[in-house]
Design a protein around this motif. Sequence first.
Motif, short mmCIF file in Angstrom:
data_model
loop_
_atom_site.label_atom_id
_atom_site.label_comp_id
_atom_site.label_asym_id
_atom_site.label_seq_id
_atom_site.Cartn_x
_atom_site.Cartn_y
_atom_site.Cartn_z
N GLU A 27 0.83 -1.21 0.00
CA GLU A 27 0.00 0.00 0.00
C GLU A 27 0.87 1.26 0.00
OE1 GLU A 27 -3.51 1.30 -0.86
OE2 GLU A 27 -3.12 -0.83 -0.50
N LEU A 28 1.99 1.22 0.70
CA LEU A 28 2.91 2.36 0.70
C LEU A 28 3.47 2.59 -0.71
CD1 LEU A 28 4.89 1.74 4.03
CD2 LEU A 28 3.12 3.45 3.64
N LEU A 29 3.76 1.49 -1.41
CA LEU A 29 4.25 1.60 -2.79
C LEU A 29 3.18 2.19 -3.70
CD1 LEU A 29 6.12 -1.82 -3.15
CD2 LEU A 29 7.18 0.42 -3.33
N LYS A 30 1.95 1.68 -3.57
CA LYS A 30 0.86 2.15 -4.44
C LYS A 30 0.59 3.64 -4.22
CE LYS A 30 -1.61 -2.25 -4.65
NZ LYS A 30 -2.69 -3.02 -4.02
N GLN A 31 0.50 4.04 -2.94
CA GLN A 31 0.10 5.43 -2.65
C GLN A 31 1.23 6.43 -2.82
OE1 GLN A 31 -2.50 6.18 0.62
NE2 GLN A 31 -3.50 4.18 0.48
N SER A 32 2.46 5.93 -3.01
CA SER A 32 3.57 6.86 -3.26
C SER A 32 3.77 7.10 -4.74
CB SER A 32 4.86 6.31 -2.65
OG SER A 32 5.23 5.13 -3.35
N GLY A 33 2.95 6.42 -5.57
CA GLY A 33 3.02 6.65 -7.02
C GLY A 33 4.05 5.80 -7.73
N VAL A 34 4.50 4.70 -7.10
CA VAL A 34 5.48 3.82 -7.76
C VAL A 34 4.87 3.16 -8.99
CG1 VAL A 34 6.74 1.62 -7.47
CG2 VAL A 34 6.89 3.39 -5.72
N PHE A 35 3.58 2.81 -8.91
CA PHE A 35 2.91 2.14 -10.03
C PHE A 35 2.10 3.15 -10.84
CE2 PHE A 35 2.82 -1.00 -6.42
CZ PHE A 35 3.92 -1.71 -6.86
N ARG A 36 1.99 2.88 -12.15
CA ARG A 36 1.11 3.71 -12.98
C ARG A 36 -0.34 3.48 -12.57
NH1 ARG A 36 3.67 0.66 -16.63
NH2 ARG A 36 1.67 -0.22 -17.29
N GLU A 37 -1.20 4.44 -12.87
CA GLU A 37 -2.61 4.34 -12.47
C GLU A 37 -3.28 3.11 -13.05
OE1 GLU A 37 -5.20 7.70 -12.74
OE2 GLU A 37 -3.65 9.06 -12.05
#
Length: 616
Positions: A27-37
């Motif tokens: 979740e930290l990775l997702k919400q920090s913008g590591v992954f494209r939308e």
Amino acid sequence: MKTSREDVRNIAIIAHVDHGKTTLVDELLKQSGVFRENQEVVERVMDSNDLERERGITILSKNTAVTYKGVKINIIDTPGHADFGGEVERVLKMVDGVVLVVDAFEGPMPQTKFVLRKALELDLSVICCINKVDRPDARPEEVVDEVLELLMDLDANEKQLDCPFVFASAKSGFAVRDLSEEKINMIPLFDTIIESIPAPTGDLEAPAQMLVSTIDYNEYVGRIGIGRIDNGSLAVNQDVIMVNAHDEAKKTKVRITKLYEFDGLNKVAVDRAERGAIVAVSGIADLHIGDTICDVNAPDPIPFQKISEPTLSMDFIVNDSPLAGTEGKYVTSRHIRDRLFRELNTDVSLRVEETDSADRFKVSGRGELHLSVLIETMRREGFEFAVSKAQVLTKKDERNRTLEPMEIAYVDVPEDCAGTVINKLAMRKGELMGMSNTSSGDTRLEFSIPSRGLIGYRSEFLTDTKGNGVLNTTFDGYDLYKGEIEFRKQGSLIAFESGEAVTYGLFNAQERGTLFIGPGEKVYAGMVVGQCGKPEDVEVNVCKTKHLTNTRSSGSDDALHLITPKQMSLEQCIEFIDNDELLEVTPKSLRIRKRILDSTLRKRDMISRKAKQANA
């Protein structure tokens, strides 16, 4: 002069098994913008190998990094299982603080205590994240009190006792500092990390110093050392010297050919990295955990705690059964030897020793799970081999008395099952140290028990508690040998001849006990095909067919009713085998067999062993 580096934070996520560390990192990775939308991301993205995904556990620590408000947060996801404690011990040397994840229902568990003690000993800052607060049975306020009690029990200092608490649901993607706040996203946790975890400090002008805390391995570039630069800076093509605090003779001059920093799930090549950064270094052949990479003119090693020694060993043996080589791709002693020694590149808690036989290797690890994960990994890679029953590693004290490894076992069971569990563990030399009631109404038992007393017990424990029991263990040093333990009350059903199992033979054999095989399976003389209902071993002919007569046809076998055979998992097989048995492991099959396949030779060996015991 030492200065802090405010644009970096280094943290480790620590917790008991299944309290949600890896999901939180997701979740930290997702919400920090590591992954494209629009990027499709699997759950528990940090659990990168198949075994971690299937078992739902983290086996190897993983490095990742996110950027928040211009600050790079290096995150290390650590294992929660006691067998992989060696991973936790060493990665904590890379960080300045930890996020302790605790389940909002279960509260602090045995492994929570183990990992938290390690963090407090290193004087790390602590953030406590009470996870799964959206569970219907969550009790976050009580769990906060339990965590504070645990911190006091572990002699935490004032700063650590005053640690911030964050309430989260990693699965739902929110964190709050107060349960009355609106639950939107993970920003409160990010803010707490930046405010409460100190920035790494070091002297940028001092000679370079980096302790290797983790080793990665890549077929193309070889060993990759991961660690934090404590002082100075490192650059590509820089000449450095490798030293070790536990080995004064080690002084190897080497050159850094590649330098990486972490960004999201990737390693990004950099030309230079400064103090405070967590980096990966490649191009150094003889690199080991605990080595310090230093400036050539200042070979000053960083002290490093020795990794806990293994407590359990098994023999890995070249398969010599009649079915050897029919299912595996890698079957020779050279293949097995190379693979085992390659595992040492990344697994610091493992030991591999060659024996007086070229076809046998002694492999020692931290527990049954540690070794079973290695066995399962190798069989998936196409290896075929046999393993012996797990044995504990004993020591001698100054008075030449035998010492054996001990465990503290924490058992949560329904109240009506407590008596059975106490009785079973007492028979395995377990000593009841304490008994209390948990918040869920279960009974919590605390035992001091020899490590060998737990070998083969877990599956029996699940049966005794109807699948509702929870058993956790932590290593508790060495103590005097507690005497002989009788492990198996029942013998084995052994195949009398080689061939293919048929319904008629199996129908007659199932009256003797529980079968492990069904019709159509290949068997050989000396192979264990089931568990006998009595203490002794019994030979059965599962290949026996019904004789044809004028009044009978072979088709009358169809009317025979076979009980469904017991499907044995790898762990159950490892637990089941006795000292005179081996487990044959292939990519397709798990077969239990006697060490000595020939019936006559086996009986002679048993008579001679009994005679030796009588004389002793």
